[in-house]
Design an enzyme around this catalytic site. Sequence first.
Site, PDB file in Angstrom:
ATOM      1  N   ASP A  60       0.849  -1.192   0.000  1.00  0.00           N
ATOM      2  CA  ASP A  60       0.000   0.000   0.000  1.00  0.00           C
ATOM      3  C   ASP A  60       0.891   1.252   0.000  1.00  0.00           C
ATOM      4  O   ASP A  60       1.857   1.332   0.772  1.00  0.00           O
ATOM      5  CB  ASP A  60      -0.878  -0.036   1.263  1.00  0.00           C
ATOM      6  CG  ASP A  60      -1.970   1.014   1.244  1.00  0.00           C
ATOM      7  OD1 ASP A  60      -2.352   1.469   0.139  1.00  0.00           O
ATOM      8  OD2 ASP A  60      -2.461   1.368   2.344  1.00  0.00           O
ATOM      9  N   HIS A  61       0.586   2.209  -0.848  1.00  0.00           N
ATOM     10  CA  HIS A  61       1.350   3.459  -0.944  1.00  0.00           C
ATOM     11  C   HIS A  61       2.849   3.219  -1.106  1.00  0.00           C
ATOM     12  O   HIS A  61       3.674   3.810  -0.387  1.00  0.00           O
ATOM     13  CB  HIS A  61       1.111   4.352   0.287  1.00  0.00           C
ATOM     14  CG  HIS A  61      -0.279   4.875   0.347  1.00  0.00           C
ATOM     15  ND1 HIS A  61      -0.746   5.885  -0.473  1.00  0.00           N
ATOM     16  CD2 HIS A  61      -1.338   4.494   1.098  1.00  0.00           C
ATOM     17  CE1 HIS A  61      -2.022   6.101  -0.224  1.00  0.00           C
ATOM     18  NE2 HIS A  61      -2.415   5.265   0.718  1.00  0.00           N
ATOM     19  N   GLU A  65      -1.736   6.150  -8.487  1.00  0.00           N
ATOM     20  CA  GLU A  65      -2.605   7.209  -7.949  1.00  0.00           C
ATOM     21  C   GLU A  65      -2.375   8.499  -8.714  1.00  0.00           C
ATOM     22  O   GLU A  65      -1.236   8.887  -8.990  1.00  0.00           O
ATOM     23  CB  GLU A  65      -2.324   7.420  -6.452  1.00  0.00           C
ATOM     24  CG  GLU A  65      -3.184   8.532  -5.844  1.00  0.00           C
ATOM     25  CD  GLU A  65      -3.116   8.595  -4.312  1.00  0.00           C
ATOM     26  OE1 GLU A  65      -2.749   7.586  -3.678  1.00  0.00           O
ATOM     27  OE2 GLU A  65      -3.426   9.662  -3.765  1.00  0.00           O
ATOM     28  N   GLY A 102      -7.033   8.843   7.873  1.00  0.00           N
ATOM     29  CA  GLY A 102      -7.105   9.169   9.284  1.00  0.00           C
ATOM     30  C   GLY A 102      -8.518   9.343   9.811  1.00  0.00           C
ATOM     31  O   GLY A 102      -9.510   9.034   9.133  1.00  0.00           O
ATOM     32  N   HIS A 141      -9.238   5.465  -1.525  1.00  0.00           N
ATOM     33  CA  HIS A 141      -8.447   5.491  -0.287  1.00  0.00           C
ATOM     34  C   HIS A 141      -9.182   6.352   0.732  1.00  0.00           C
ATOM     35  O   HIS A 141     -10.105   7.095   0.388  1.00  0.00           O
ATOM     36  CB  HIS A 141      -7.058   6.096  -0.554  1.00  0.00           C
ATOM     37  CG  HIS A 141      -6.132   5.134  -1.222  1.00  0.00           C
ATOM     38  ND1 HIS A 141      -5.030   4.600  -0.588  1.00  0.00           N
ATOM     39  CD2 HIS A 141      -6.156   4.586  -2.454  1.00  0.00           C
ATOM     40  CE1 HIS A 141      -4.413   3.773  -1.424  1.00  0.00           C
ATOM     41  NE2 HIS A 141      -5.077   3.749  -2.559  1.00  0.00           N
ATOM     42  N   ALA A 153     -11.180   5.577   3.187  1.00  0.00           N
ATOM     43  CA  ALA A 153     -12.612   5.238   3.161  1.00  0.00           C
ATOM     44  C   ALA A 153     -13.164   4.767   4.501  1.00  0.00           C
ATOM     45  O   ALA A 153     -14.278   4.246   4.554  1.00  0.00           O
ATOM     46  CB  ALA A 153     -12.849   4.181   2.090  1.00  0.00           C
ATOM     47  N   SER A 154     -12.419   4.967   5.589  1.00  0.00           N
ATOM     48  CA  SER A 154     -12.961   4.572   6.898  1.00  0.00           C
ATOM     49  C   SER A 154     -14.195   5.393   7.227  1.00  0.00           C
ATOM     50  O   SER A 154     -14.288   6.575   6.879  1.00  0.00           O
ATOM     51  CB  SER A 154     -11.901   4.786   7.992  1.00  0.00           C
ATOM     52  OG  SER A 154     -11.042   3.674   8.076  1.00  0.00           O
ATOM     53  N   ASP A 168      -8.219   1.462   7.069  1.00  0.00           N
ATOM     54  CA  ASP A 168      -7.181   1.235   8.070  1.00  0.00           C
ATOM     55  C   ASP A 168      -7.613   1.846   9.414  1.00  0.00           C
ATOM     56  O   ASP A 168      -7.669   1.167  10.446  1.00  0.00           O
ATOM     57  CB  ASP A 168      -5.863   1.867   7.588  1.00  0.00           C
ATOM     58  CG  ASP A 168      -4.678   1.493   8.455  1.00  0.00           C
ATOM     59  OD1 ASP A 168      -4.877   0.871   9.506  1.00  0.00           O
ATOM     60  OD2 ASP A 168      -3.532   1.837   8.097  1.00  0.00           O
ATOM     61  N   THR A 169      -7.978   3.135   9.371  1.00  0.00           N
ATOM     62  CA  THR A 169      -8.302   3.861  10.606  1.00  0.00           C
ATOM     63  C   THR A 169      -9.368   3.155  11.458  1.00  0.00           C
ATOM     64  O   THR A 169      -9.219   3.047  12.689  1.00  0.00           O
ATOM     65  CB  THR A 169      -8.760   5.293  10.240  1.00  0.00           C
ATOM     66  OG1 THR A 169      -7.645   5.953   9.620  1.00  0.00           O
ATOM     67  CG2 THR A 169      -9.209   6.072  11.450  1.00  0.00           C
TER      68      THR A 169
HETATM   69  O1  G3H Z   1      -2.602   4.940   4.001  1.00  0.00           O
HETATM   70  C1  G3H Z   1      -2.506   4.020   4.789  1.00  0.00           C
HETATM   71  C2  G3H Z   1      -2.514   4.103   6.235  1.00  0.00           C
HETATM   72  O2  G3H Z   1      -3.702   4.424   6.853  1.00  0.00           O
HETATM   73  C3  G3H Z   1      -1.342   4.842   6.826  1.00  0.00           C
HETATM   74  O3  G3H Z   1      -0.555   3.798   7.234  1.00  0.00           O
HETATM   75  O4  G3H Z   1       0.694   4.637   9.209  1.00  0.00           O
HETATM   76  O5  G3H Z   1       1.340   2.545   8.026  1.00  0.00           O
HETATM   77  O6  G3H Z   1       1.725   4.737   6.937  1.00  0.00           O
HETATM   78  P1  G3H Z   1       0.904   3.964   7.894  1.00  0.00           P
HETATM   79  P1  13P Z   2      -8.413   5.354   6.281  1.00  0.00           P
HETATM   80  O1  13P Z   2      -7.448   6.205   7.026  1.00  0.00           O
HETATM   81  O2  13P Z   2      -9.663   6.092   5.961  1.00  0.00           O
HETATM   82  O3  13P Z   2      -8.697   4.065   6.946  1.00  0.00           O
HETATM   83  O4  13P Z   2      -7.747   5.012   4.847  1.00  0.00           O
HETATM   84  C1  13P Z   2      -6.855   3.948   4.713  1.00  0.00           C
HETATM   85  C2  13P Z   2      -6.149   3.931   3.406  1.00  0.00           C
HETATM   86  O5  13P Z   2      -6.478   4.627   2.466  1.00  0.00           O
HETATM   87  C3  13P Z   2      -5.020   3.011   3.282  1.00  0.00           C
HETATM   88  O6  13P Z   2      -4.382   3.105   2.063  1.00  0.00           O
HETATM   89 ZN    ZN Z   3      -4.397   5.112   1.328  1.00  0.00          ZN
END
Ligand code: G3H
Ligand code: 13P
Ligand code: ZN
Length: 304
Positions: free
Chosen positions: A81-82, A133, A178, A207, A209-210, A252-253
Amino acid sequence: MVLVAGKKLLQKAQKGGYAVGAFNISNLETAKAVVSAAVEANAPIFLPLTSGALKYGGFELAGLALAFARKVHVPVAVHLDHGPSFEVARECISFGFSSVMIDGSALPFGGNVSLTKKVVAIAHKKGVSVEAELGQLKGREEAVFSAKHIYTEPSAAARFVKLTGADSLAVAIGTSHGAYKFKGTPMLDFKRLSEIADAVNVPLVLHGASSVPKAIVAAANRYGARLSGARGVPESHIRNAIRLGICKVNVDTDLRIAFTAAVRKALAENRSVFDPRELLSPAIEAVKDVVMRRIKVLGSEGKA
Ligand code: G3H
Ligand code: 13P
Ligand code: ZN
């Protein structure tokens, strides 16, 4: 063994009108929670690791993700990811990831195109899919910070995909990473999304999308967190985005808040316990619940 290329999951989702969840993992517990939800819901998933997660867990964590993917019967794409650079993407491809994102979104158009093309060239040789992206999410994306949303331009997106050969495209339509995504009413640019979907033929990715569910934030705050003003993307917006062409949804969040809320509660309520497994088991369950719920919203339940 059901480790599959990301492209395969996304093309099926595009045809079926649903989205595949990408649930970030950062340790054994989150990996276990995400995979067991996918198995229970019979859903395909992405298991994404950021370079931050790789720094934290080492490639041993990636090895764990691959081991889970090979063990279960549902299709799993182990995904970077990223991806911050060509070198990190190359390392992940060599290690056995089936999908990588190369994030050149902070570069000028031409620089993003050449970086993405380079990654596509080595990835496709090994059957690995590439997400790219265009546009920038407001706030922090891994090492990159953008003070404002830089929305994806539909015609630039079409050119970008043609020039790079990327298999999927992450778009900026008003989400951010976040827990603090909106100050007031959550607003996404759906008109722009549908124009991008008309212009671009590859599956689109959302991305940031929480949904930052109120109940989970309240549970965290009850046990000592300070998350006032946290606000995410409403589930109705996620459903709408999928109707308009989003095929992969990154979360993720929500997992992080659910995990830490459960740990805070377990610590507060079990003062004599010092076995980490006892304190972390509720966190696995809490993350699993979030993932189960999200899989239903995405429409990917039963699509394995
Ligand atoms: O974009 C993805 C995550 O929410 C940020 O993850 O804290 O591992 O960089 P990270
Ligand atoms: P959130 O912070 O909204 O969960 O996004 C996560 C994300 O885009 C990971 O690549
Ligand atoms: Zn992301």
